[in-house]
Structures are given as structure tokens and as C-alpha cells.
Design a protein around this motif. Sequence first.
Motif, PDB file in Angstrom:
ATOM      1  N   LEU A   1     -11.136 147.273 119.828  1.00 17.97           N
ATOM      2  CA  LEU A   1     -10.059 146.503 120.608  1.00 17.97           C
ATOM      3  C   LEU A   1      -9.240 147.553 120.454  1.00 17.97           C
ATOM      4  CD1 LEU A   1      -8.343 143.653 120.452  1.00 17.97           C
ATOM      5  CD2 LEU A   1      -8.451 143.568 118.806  1.00 17.97           C
TER       6      LEU A   1
ATOM      7  N   LEU B   1      -6.050 139.226 124.446  1.00 16.23           N
ATOM      8  CA  LEU B   1      -5.304 140.226 125.408  1.00 16.23           C
ATOM      9  C   LEU B   1      -5.422 139.624 126.832  1.00 16.23           C
ATOM     10  CD1 LEU B   1      -6.441 143.458 123.553  1.00 16.23           C
ATOM     11  CD2 LEU B   1      -3.728 142.363 124.361  1.00 16.23           C
TER      12      LEU B   1
ATOM     13  N   ALA C   1     -20.220 142.878 115.347  1.00 20.52           N
ATOM     14  CA  ALA C   1     -19.452 142.605 116.271  1.00 20.52           C
ATOM     15  C   ALA C   1     -18.395 141.975 116.306  1.00 20.52           C
ATOM     16  CB  ALA C   1     -20.342 142.455 117.160  1.00 20.52           C
ATOM     17  N   ASN C   2     -17.603 141.172 115.320  1.00 21.12           N
ATOM     18  CA  ASN C   2     -17.118 141.052 115.113  1.00 21.12           C
ATOM     19  C   ASN C   2     -15.414 141.636 115.199  1.00 21.12           C
ATOM     20  OD1 ASN C   2     -16.704 137.655 114.629  1.00 21.12           O
ATOM     21  ND2 ASN C   2     -17.269 138.096 112.107  1.00 21.12           N
ATOM     22  N   CYS C   3     -15.618 142.745 114.807  1.00 19.64           N
ATOM     23  CA  CYS C   3     -14.217 143.967 115.081  1.00 19.64           C
ATOM     24  C   CYS C   3     -14.893 144.818 116.079  1.00 19.64           C
ATOM     25  CB  CYS C   3     -14.400 144.483 113.516  1.00 19.64           C
ATOM     26  SG  CYS C   3     -13.777 143.776 112.904  1.00 19.64           S
TER      27      CYS C   3
ATOM     28  N   LEU D   1      -6.639 149.600 117.653  1.00 22.92           N
ATOM     29  CA  LEU D   1      -6.400 149.240 116.263  1.00 22.92           C
ATOM     30  C   LEU D   1      -8.660 149.828 115.685  1.00 22.92           C
ATOM     31  CD1 LEU D   1      -5.072 145.697 116.390  1.00 22.92           C
ATOM     32  CD2 LEU D   1      -4.771 147.946 114.933  1.00 22.92           C
TER      33      LEU D   1
ATOM     34  N   MET E   1     -17.396 144.132 118.655  1.00 21.23           N
ATOM     35  CA  MET E   1     -16.885 143.785 119.971  1.00 21.23           C
ATOM     36  C   MET E   1     -18.560 143.526 120.244  1.00 21.23           C
ATOM     37  SD  MET E   1     -14.275 142.257 120.207  1.00 21.23           S
ATOM     38  CE  MET E   1     -12.579 142.639 119.548  1.00 21.23           C
ATOM     39  N   ASP E   2     -19.507 142.504 120.807  1.00 26.15           N
ATOM     40  CA  ASP E   2     -20.695 142.854 121.487  1.00 26.15           C
ATOM     41  C   ASP E   2     -21.259 143.569 121.951  1.00 26.15           C
ATOM     42  OD1 ASP E   2     -20.511 140.558 119.815  1.00 26.15           O
ATOM     43  OD2 ASP E   2     -20.798 139.148 122.011  1.00 26.15           O
TER      44      ASP E   2
ATOM     45  N   ALA F   1      -8.693 140.279 121.288  1.00 25.67           N
ATOM     46  CA  ALA F   1      -9.364 140.873 121.901  1.00 25.67           C
ATOM     47  C   ALA F   1      -9.600 139.563 123.310  1.00 25.67           C
ATOM     48  CB  ALA F   1     -11.400 140.954 121.849  1.00 25.67           C
TER      49      ALA F   1
ATOM     50  N   PRO G   1     -11.601 140.280 108.688  1.00 30.77           N
ATOM     51  CA  PRO G   1     -12.474 141.528 108.134  1.00 30.77           C
ATOM     52  C   PRO G   1     -13.796 140.107 109.461  1.00 30.77           C
ATOM     53  CG  PRO G   1     -12.826 140.236 106.196  1.00 30.77           C
ATOM     54  CD  PRO G   1     -10.853 139.787 106.608  1.00 30.77           C
ATOM     55  N   THR G   2     -12.996 139.287 109.611  1.00 27.32           N
ATOM     56  CA  THR G   2     -13.844 138.352 109.921  1.00 27.32           C
ATOM     57  C   THR G   2     -13.882 137.852 111.912  1.00 27.32           C
ATOM     58  OG1 THR G   2     -13.102 136.293 109.725  1.00 27.32           O
ATOM     59  CG2 THR G   2     -15.266 136.916 108.403  1.00 27.32           C
ATOM     60  N   ILE G   3     -13.130 137.018 111.654  1.00 27.07           N
ATOM     61  CA  ILE G   3     -12.951 136.682 113.588  1.00 27.07           C
ATOM     62  C   ILE G   3     -11.669 136.828 114.661  1.00 27.07           C
ATOM     63  CG2 ILE G   3     -14.556 133.878 113.284  1.00 27.07           C
ATOM     64  CD1 ILE G   3     -11.780 133.039 112.952  1.00 27.07           C
ATOM     65  N   CYS G   4     -11.323 137.774 113.909  1.00 28.11           N
ATOM     66  CA  CYS G   4      -9.854 137.828 114.292  1.00 28.11           C
ATOM     67  C   CYS G   4      -9.523 139.023 115.274  1.00 28.11           C
ATOM     68  CB  CYS G   4      -8.374 137.802 113.438  1.00 28.11           C
ATOM     69  SG  CYS G   4      -8.090 136.860 112.020  1.00 28.11           S
ATOM     70  N   PRO G   5     -10.561 139.928 115.102  1.00 27.55           N
ATOM     71  CA  PRO G   5     -10.385 141.007 116.571  1.00 27.55           C
ATOM     72  C   PRO G   5     -11.104 140.223 118.099  1.00 27.55           C
ATOM     73  CG  PRO G   5     -11.286 141.675 114.766  1.00 27.55           C
ATOM     74  CD  PRO G   5     -11.251 140.200 114.440  1.00 27.55           C
ATOM     75  N   LYS G   6     -12.466 139.569 117.578  1.00 29.53           N
ATOM     76  CA  LYS G   6     -12.715 138.597 118.961  1.00 29.53           C
ATOM     77  C   LYS G   6     -12.056 137.560 119.191  1.00 29.53           C
ATOM     78  CE  LYS G   6     -17.414 138.700 119.104  1.00 29.53           C
ATOM     79  NZ  LYS G   6     -18.732 138.549 118.757  1.00 29.53           N
TER      80      LYS G   6
ATOM     81  N   LYS H   1       0.119 149.146 118.104  1.00 30.50           N
ATOM     82  CA  LYS H   1      -1.773 149.266 118.968  1.00 30.50           C
ATOM     83  C   LYS H   1      -2.539 148.157 119.778  1.00 30.50           C
ATOM     84  CE  LYS H   1      -1.336 152.000 114.854  1.00 30.50           C
ATOM     85  NZ  LYS H   1      -2.818 152.954 113.937  1.00 30.50           N
ATOM     86  N   LEU H   2      -1.940 146.930 119.434  1.00 34.01           N
ATOM     87  CA  LEU H   2      -2.677 146.047 120.340  1.00 34.01           C
ATOM     88  C   LEU H   2      -2.260 146.149 121.631  1.00 34.01           C
ATOM     89  CD1 LEU H   2      -2.881 142.168 118.976  1.00 34.01           C
ATOM     90  CD2 LEU H   2      -4.647 143.369 119.441  1.00 34.01           C
TER      91      LEU H   2
END
Lengths: 158, 206
Positions: A65, B87, A55-57, A68, A59-60, B84, B76-81, B122-123
Motif C-alpha cells: 500500500l 484510494l 493480506a490485510n496489509c 506505507l 493485499m491479496d 486501498a 494491524p487488521t482491516i484498515c490497509p484494505k 505516505k498514502l
Amino acid sequence: MPKTWFYNHEVTLSHPVIRANIFFNTFLLTAIIGLSACEPNTFQEGERLYKAQCANCHMDDGIGLSALIPPIAGSDYLPANRDILPCIIRYGLKDTIVVNGKTYAEIMPGVAKLTDVQITNLLNFINNSWGNQNGLYRLEEVQATLEECRLQVQRGER
Amino acid sequence: MKYFLFLLTILAALAACTQPGPRSLPILGERDVVNGDTIYPTIPDFSFVDQDSQVVTNATFKDKIYMVDFFFIHCPTICPKVKANGLRIYQKYKNDNRLAILSHSIDVKNDTVAALKRHAEKLGIGKPGWYLVTGDHDAIYSIADDYFSVAIENPDAPGGFDHSGRIILVDKNRHVRSFCDGTDAADVDRFMQDIDILLAEEIGEK
């Protein structure tokens, strides 16, 4: 004057046939309640693993995203690549892929620590959540696929 | 008379409830008192380079409020959230040039200007508004501390870096005024209310 049996509750409730009936009905009711309570939790383990590992990438709600990270919810990639999904979860993905017409080129890290059973639960959760209806995986199927990937990795093909 | 007083009390209590007034944000951090003057901690001078090879300094945010976070591209952990949620904030305020966003990469080796440019595209973020910066290793790690944010290199952490997913809000006087957990959507919603409060306080309504 003889007692009329149907007015005597004591007699009624203690009658062996009635007692058996009450016992059986109670059992049935408990079983039904128990089963119905189970049903919404079919993918509980898969959901837990998804939240912890994916879910970190993604999303829940599985939407990914931007350009990406591809979506899992409503993704045409899942049903089209059913056979390799177990391998992607374990070994990751380096290829550029197209999901719902969009190109994604980032590297996805695999989650090596997940067991075959966990990967099966995870696959069943993501393939049947957020409106996805991609059917179920059986453990034997996942194990066979993973064994095949393991050999491919050993031969340096993956 | 008794009833009248009672009613009055209730009304007064209700009025107090429905009129919170403009809440003001505290200045965060440990303050000093020197010769009777209160000295608040301030963000020091900085100079970094953004995704378009432009130099970004304190002057970039003159008369603006800005929000800050720390990330790395291959996180690989918290950054995408965090991204998001970032954004979401960006979408809400992208046409409001009173707020800018400053994201520092803590992976100075891999996150080159070209890599940051590609990441921004990409974002789906464009300038003006969101600066993805890199720069001197020590300067970035040191300023993370000034923003009350954790950023350390740790080979044992996933991806090689330990960092918090905090998003920090800075006013035009270089004071930190609010922060949130960038991985928590509800906390980010609260943070956006703080942005509105600060915008109204600092610059006045549009």
C-alpha cells in the motif's frame, strides 16, 4: 467350429493377462489424475495462511500500500534477505528497509502464533506467487534460522 | 394476431429490462413521523481537526456529498484494505470537487495531527479532497454511531480497537444514502456506482 478368441469379448475381458492390464491402466490413470490435481495446490496451506495473516496489509495480490506497506510481489527484498524472512514473519520488523528502491519505515507486527511448518508453507507461497521465483525453503532450514533468531531475541539483539 | 401480441409482450418485457432508469438511493436509518412530516435521521454538527491543522465541520462539506470511514494508523487488521479501496475511490474522483472524503481516526492518543499528516503523505493523498481528522474522543465515537459505523475501544481486539471497515456515503442534506464493506473490492465497485447516482441526483451532471 471353434470360437475365434478375439471375437469373444467375454473371453477377452476375462483373460487374466488382459484383466491385469486393465487393472494396471486404471490404476495408472487414477494416479496421474490424482497427481495432476495436486500440482496447482502445492502452496494451498501457504496461500490460506497468507490470506489470514498477511493480506490485510500486503493485499491479496501482494502489491502492498503506497509508501506505507512494501510489496511482496516482485519484491527484490525477498531474494536478498532469504535468511531472515522466517524471523521477520515470527518477530516482525522495526527497521527501515528499502524495497525496489523505495524506503519503508513502518513497523511490521510479527505473527508469533505461526508454527515452524506454517512459516515454511507461507514462505514457499510468497516466494513462488505473483511471478516471484525465489526458490523453496526446507523445513530444516527454516527451523535452524528460527532457532538462531530465538537466541538473538533472548539476548536482546533483535 | 396471437403472434403479434406475443411479440409485443416480449418487446415490452425487453424494454422494461433495458431501461432501468436512474435508480435513486434510499435515505438510510430509522425515520420518525412528527405531525405528518417524515423526519429522517441526519448527521449532527461536528468539528474536528485535519492533517493540516484545519478545522473540519459540516460547512466543509456544504453543497458536496462526502464519504466517511473510521480507522487508526497502527491498525494491524482491516484498515490497509479499507484504505486501498478508499484510494481507488480517491483516484477516480480526486478531480471532482463535488465529492470529499472524511476519515476519522479512532486512536486519538497516538494519531496526532502530525502523525495524520505523515500518514496522508505516505498514502499519497493531498488536499483538497481527503480529510484525515482527529478530535475529541467522545465526539468521534458518538458520531461513528450516527454514521451507523462501529467504533469501540477494546483492549482484546488487535491494535486495541474494534471497528467496522464500512465506508458511508452522505448527501448534502446530511442523510446517509449508501454504505459498503471497505474491505470488499466488489462491494466498493457497487458503492462507486451509488456515488455516481448520488452525484447525478444531488448536483446534476458536470
